[in-house]
Design a protein around this motif. Structure first.
Motif, PDB file in Angstrom:
ATOM      1  N   PHE A 207       0.816  -1.213   0.000  1.00  0.00           N
ATOM      2  CA  PHE A 207       0.000   0.000   0.000  1.00  0.00           C
ATOM      3  C   PHE A 207       0.853   1.268   0.000  1.00  0.00           C
ATOM      4  O   PHE A 207       0.375   2.338  -0.348  1.00  0.00           O
ATOM      5  CB  PHE A 207      -0.953  -0.010   1.203  1.00  0.00           C
ATOM      6  CG  PHE A 207      -1.762  -1.288   1.264  1.00  0.00           C
ATOM      7  CD1 PHE A 207      -2.775  -1.519   0.334  1.00  0.00           C
ATOM      8  CD2 PHE A 207      -1.496  -2.277   2.217  1.00  0.00           C
ATOM      9  CE1 PHE A 207      -3.503  -2.706   0.362  1.00  0.00           C
ATOM     10  CE2 PHE A 207      -2.223  -3.450   2.246  1.00  0.00           C
ATOM     11  CZ  PHE A 207      -3.231  -3.665   1.311  1.00  0.00           C
ATOM     12  N   TYR A 208       2.136   1.132   0.401  1.00  0.00           N
ATOM     13  CA  TYR A 208       3.063   2.281   0.401  1.00  0.00           C
ATOM     14  C   TYR A 208       3.207   2.793  -1.029  1.00  0.00           C
ATOM     15  O   TYR A 208       3.225   3.994  -1.282  1.00  0.00           O
ATOM     16  CB  TYR A 208       4.402   1.828   0.989  1.00  0.00           C
ATOM     17  CG  TYR A 208       5.492   2.873   0.964  1.00  0.00           C
ATOM     18  CD1 TYR A 208       5.373   4.038   1.727  1.00  0.00           C
ATOM     19  CD2 TYR A 208       6.646   2.688   0.199  1.00  0.00           C
ATOM     20  CE1 TYR A 208       6.375   4.997   1.708  1.00  0.00           C
ATOM     21  CE2 TYR A 208       7.658   3.635   0.185  1.00  0.00           C
ATOM     22  CZ  TYR A 208       7.507   4.788   0.935  1.00  0.00           C
ATOM     23  OH  TYR A 208       8.511   5.741   0.914  1.00  0.00           O
ATOM     24  N   THR A 209       3.348   1.877  -1.983  1.00  0.00           N
ATOM     25  CA  THR A 209       3.144   2.220  -3.393  1.00  0.00           C
ATOM     26  C   THR A 209       1.906   1.413  -3.796  1.00  0.00           C
ATOM     27  O   THR A 209       1.493   0.515  -3.070  1.00  0.00           O
ATOM     28  CB  THR A 209       4.336   1.792  -4.270  1.00  0.00           C
ATOM     29  OG1 THR A 209       4.451   0.362  -4.206  1.00  0.00           O
ATOM     30  CG2 THR A 209       5.633   2.418  -3.789  1.00  0.00           C
ATOM     31  N   GLU A 210       1.349   1.699  -4.913  1.00  0.00           N
ATOM     32  CA  GLU A 210       0.113   0.989  -5.262  1.00  0.00           C
ATOM     33  C   GLU A 210       0.429  -0.337  -5.948  1.00  0.00           C
ATOM     34  O   GLU A 210       0.297  -0.498  -7.156  1.00  0.00           O
ATOM     35  CB  GLU A 210      -0.758   1.885  -6.152  1.00  0.00           C
ATOM     36  CG  GLU A 210      -1.391   2.990  -5.323  1.00  0.00           C
ATOM     37  CD  GLU A 210      -2.170   3.990  -6.155  1.00  0.00           C
ATOM     38  OE1 GLU A 210      -2.382   3.732  -7.358  1.00  0.00           O
ATOM     39  OE2 GLU A 210      -2.572   5.015  -5.598  1.00  0.00           O
ATOM     40  N   SER A 211       0.861  -1.296  -5.124  1.00  0.00           N
ATOM     41  CA  SER A 211       1.279  -2.586  -5.675  1.00  0.00           C
ATOM     42  C   SER A 211       0.253  -3.687  -5.459  1.00  0.00           C
ATOM     43  O   SER A 211       0.359  -4.755  -6.074  1.00  0.00           O
ATOM     44  CB  SER A 211       2.616  -3.011  -5.063  1.00  0.00           C
ATOM     45  OG  SER A 211       3.616  -2.072  -5.361  1.00  0.00           O
ATOM     46  N   ALA A 212      -0.732  -3.436  -4.573  1.00  0.00           N
ATOM     47  CA  ALA A 212      -1.681  -4.497  -4.228  1.00  0.00           C
ATOM     48  C   ALA A 212      -2.397  -5.032  -5.469  1.00  0.00           C
ATOM     49  O   ALA A 212      -2.574  -6.242  -5.627  1.00  0.00           O
ATOM     50  CB  ALA A 212      -2.690  -3.978  -3.195  1.00  0.00           C
ATOM     51  N   GLN A 213      -2.793  -4.114  -6.364  1.00  0.00           N
ATOM     52  CA  GLN A 213      -3.516  -4.567  -7.569  1.00  0.00           C
ATOM     53  C   GLN A 213      -2.641  -5.494  -8.424  1.00  0.00           C
ATOM     54  O   GLN A 213      -3.134  -6.461  -9.008  1.00  0.00           O
ATOM     55  CB  GLN A 213      -3.946  -3.348  -8.403  1.00  0.00           C
ATOM     56  CG  GLN A 213      -2.781  -2.432  -8.734  1.00  0.00           C
ATOM     57  CD  GLN A 213      -3.159  -1.288  -9.662  1.00  0.00           C
ATOM     58  OE1 GLN A 213      -3.907  -1.454 -10.608  1.00  0.00           O
ATOM     59  NE2 GLN A 213      -2.636  -0.108  -9.387  1.00  0.00           N
ATOM     60  N   TRP A 214      -1.312  -5.194  -8.468  1.00  0.00           N
ATOM     61  CA  TRP A 214      -0.410  -6.034  -9.272  1.00  0.00           C
ATOM     62  C   TRP A 214      -0.172  -7.378  -8.598  1.00  0.00           C
ATOM     63  O   TRP A 214       0.029  -8.390  -9.273  1.00  0.00           O
ATOM     64  CB  TRP A 214       0.897  -5.281  -9.544  1.00  0.00           C
ATOM     65  CG  TRP A 214       0.636  -4.025 -10.317  1.00  0.00           C
ATOM     66  CD1 TRP A 214       0.696  -2.744  -9.863  1.00  0.00           C
ATOM     67  CD2 TRP A 214       0.188  -3.956 -11.677  1.00  0.00           C
ATOM     68  NE1 TRP A 214       0.336  -1.868 -10.848  1.00  0.00           N
ATOM     69  CE2 TRP A 214       0.022  -2.583 -11.980  1.00  0.00           C
ATOM     70  CE3 TRP A 214      -0.078  -4.896 -12.668  1.00  0.00           C
ATOM     71  CZ2 TRP A 214      -0.409  -2.138 -13.224  1.00  0.00           C
ATOM     72  CZ3 TRP A 214      -0.499  -4.471 -13.899  1.00  0.00           C
ATOM     73  CH2 TRP A 214      -0.660  -3.101 -14.180  1.00  0.00           C
ATOM     74  N   MET A 215      -0.195  -7.372  -7.269  1.00  0.00           N
ATOM     75  CA  MET A 215      -0.079  -8.645  -6.539  1.00  0.00           C
ATOM     76  C   MET A 215      -1.279  -9.539  -6.850  1.00  0.00           C
ATOM     77  O   MET A 215      -1.134 -10.751  -7.006  1.00  0.00           O
ATOM     78  CB  MET A 215       0.011  -8.378  -5.030  1.00  0.00           C
ATOM     79  CG  MET A 215       1.343  -7.844  -4.569  1.00  0.00           C
ATOM     80  SD  MET A 215       2.682  -9.059  -4.717  1.00  0.00           S
ATOM     81  CE  MET A 215       2.243 -10.197  -3.396  1.00  0.00           C
ATOM     82  N   LYS A 216      -2.454  -8.922  -6.965  1.00  0.00           N
ATOM     83  CA  LYS A 216      -3.656  -9.719  -7.310  1.00  0.00           C
ATOM     84  C   LYS A 216      -3.505 -10.325  -8.702  1.00  0.00           C
ATOM     85  O   LYS A 216      -3.903 -11.469  -8.932  1.00  0.00           O
ATOM     86  CB  LYS A 216      -4.905  -8.839  -7.250  1.00  0.00           C
ATOM     87  CG  LYS A 216      -5.346  -8.515  -5.832  1.00  0.00           C
ATOM     88  CD  LYS A 216      -6.623  -7.680  -5.859  1.00  0.00           C
ATOM     89  CE  LYS A 216      -7.035  -7.271  -4.457  1.00  0.00           C
ATOM     90  NZ  LYS A 216      -8.108  -6.261  -4.476  1.00  0.00           N
ATOM     91  N   GLU A 217      -2.927  -9.549  -9.607  1.00  0.00           N
ATOM     92  CA  GLU A 217      -2.707 -10.075 -10.966  1.00  0.00           C
ATOM     93  C   GLU A 217      -1.675 -11.207 -10.938  1.00  0.00           C
ATOM     94  O   GLU A 217      -1.865 -12.248 -11.581  1.00  0.00           O
ATOM     95  CB  GLU A 217      -2.220  -8.954 -11.910  1.00  0.00           C
ATOM     96  CG  GLU A 217      -3.266  -7.900 -12.229  1.00  0.00           C
ATOM     97  CD  GLU A 217      -4.528  -8.494 -12.839  1.00  0.00           C
ATOM     98  OE1 GLU A 217      -4.404  -9.321 -13.769  1.00  0.00           O
ATOM     99  OE2 GLU A 217      -5.635  -8.161 -12.362  1.00  0.00           O
TER     100      GLU A 217
END
Ligand code: ZN
Length: 439
Positions: A207-217
């Motif tokens: 969440f510090y950078t917007e990585s959560a969406q890429w982790m879901k992918e």
């Protein structure tokens, strides 16, 4: 990974390397016969040294007994362990010691300077947040060569006896899924000679950078573990960060492997939180790991023993760094309580570190030195750190490896026994992956 024959070109290259190292002392005609044999699904090796037991004096193990054997390998498995037949037509192992192939259980194959020119790390970037800012700048440049460099790194690991790695791979808002795709390409190119499992690693925070969406992918692909990173200092919340990781792992039937550098209360609470979640979801037992977990190195003995006991019961393993500056992990206590301990090179040469050798046998040697494991029996046990817990002899000296039907993933080492191999970091002469000579 699928089993396929080595290409003719690769085998000639490998065979000539073995020839130059004196391993295959055969004339050209015989080399071609060996080529046919190595390309076939069956491979026979003679004059292979295996450990057969311990020698005792006044109750103490003082030496390791070995004998020469002939080993038959069929369809990627050891099909027979036979008394030695020195006159049979077979690849001559010349008395080299056969050990289980090594496994590097923590490395970052996706970002490395290896394969390029020498570069020491900078003093400027120190905290994890500094390093995230630095990576956001350099990753686009690293991506240009990351497939090639990952392959070079894999070749280094093979030359040091490893045929398998657990690699973390950056999933972040800078590289998005490109680091993963590039690494998958390298692994595809090496699939006949090297195996791997992948951890989708949110190096720049979820969440510090917007990585959560890429982790879901990334979780939708064939990666094996959901990674994580210092939930308190990077994402600002243990619960938010770990709930995301645990949910994603459960949803996609993946394991978990979290980078935890945090010490003190933040580190301890993270470990306790993860233990609770794994106990709530027993499907995660045996497939959840904490990498580094430096907080354990700073606990008082009673608290450390309590945590080691809880980790063992939750079947959460620790993938340890050996050593990390002046931090000495409590590995003997983890072993004592039955926690699975593994290690890896982590960095070979990159912006994080420059001291990686590619050898996990060297890590076993460092463990022996750090914790004073210096007797024949203790040294022989240290080998398990390099082989992910496969040892030729049990602690009473009974041969438990290799057996018929074991995977033909082996190294040939210039040593008289495991204890010597660990103490001397003995040279690796050959690596066989799924029954094929790959180094
Ligand atoms: Zn790491």
């Amino acid at each position: 990974m699928a089993t396929q024959s080595l290409s003719r070109k690769d085998f000639i290259k490998n065979a000539s390397m073995m020839l130059s190292s004196g391993m295959l002392a055969v004339d050209n005609d015989n080399l071609w016969q060996d080529l046919d044999e190595a390309q076939a699904s069956k491979l026979t090796l003679k004059n292979v040294r295996l450990e057969t037991g311990f020698e005792y004096e006044e109750g103490e193990v003082v030496a390791t007994k070995t004998e020469l054997f002939t080993i038959e390998i069929t369809d990627g498995k050891i099909s027979a362990v036979l008394p030695n037949q020195p006159t049979t037509k077979a690849i001559d192992a010349k008395g080299l010691l056969m050990l289980p192939a090594f496994r590097d259980m923590h490395i970052h194959l996706d970002k490395t300077y290896y394969g390029g020119s020498w570069k020491a790390r900078s003093k400027k970037n120190r905290t994890v947040k500094d390093m995230i800012a630095f990576e956001q700048k350099v990753i686009p440049e690293l991506l240009k060569t990351s497939t090639y460099r990952a392959e070079k790194l894999i070749e280094l690991l093979q030359s040091r006896g490893s045929n398998f790695a657990r690699s973390h791979v950056n999933i972040d808002s800078t590289s998005k899924l490109d680091s993963l795709y590039h690494l998958q390409q390298a692994l595809q190119n090496k699939k006949d000679s090297f195996g791997a499992e992948l951890v989708a690693f949110p190096q720049h925070g979820l969440f510090y950078t917007e990585s959560a969406q890429w982790m879901k992918e990334a979780a939708k692909t064939n990666i094996d573990f959901i990674g994580g990173l210092d939930p308190t200092s990077i994402d600002g919340s243990i619960q938010k960060s770990l709930d995301f990781v645990v949910q994603l792992a459960l949803e996609h039937q993946k394991g978990i492997d979290i980078h935890l550098h945090e010490g003190g209360e933040a580190g301890l609470k993270t470990v306790e939180f993860l233990i609770d979640r794994v106990n709530e979801h027993p499907v995660l037992k045996g497939k959840t790991y904490l990498s580094h977990c430096f907080v354990l190195a700073r606990l008082e003995k009673p608290k450390l023993e309590e945590m080691a006991d809880k980790l063992a019961h939750a079947k959460i393993g620790v993938v340890s760094t050996i050593p990390f500056g002046n931090t000495i992990m409590p590995i003997p206590t983890l072993y004592q309580y039955g926690v699975e301990v593994m290690t890896g090179n982590d960095s070979i040469i990159d912006h994080w570190n420059t001291f990686g050798t590619g050898s996990v046998l060297y890590k076993a040697n460092l463990m022996a030195q750090l914790y004073g494991y210096s007797s024949e029996l203790e040294l022989s046990r240290c080998l398990k750190l390099a082989t992910r817990n496969v040892l030729p002899l049990d602690e009473h000296g009974n041969r438990q490896w290799p057996k018929a039907n074991d995977k033909a993933d082996v190294v040939l080492v210039e040593a008289s026994c495991s204890a010597e191999a660990v103490a001397r970091v003995s040279p690796i002469k050959s690596l066989i992956h799924q029954g094929k000579v790959v180094y």
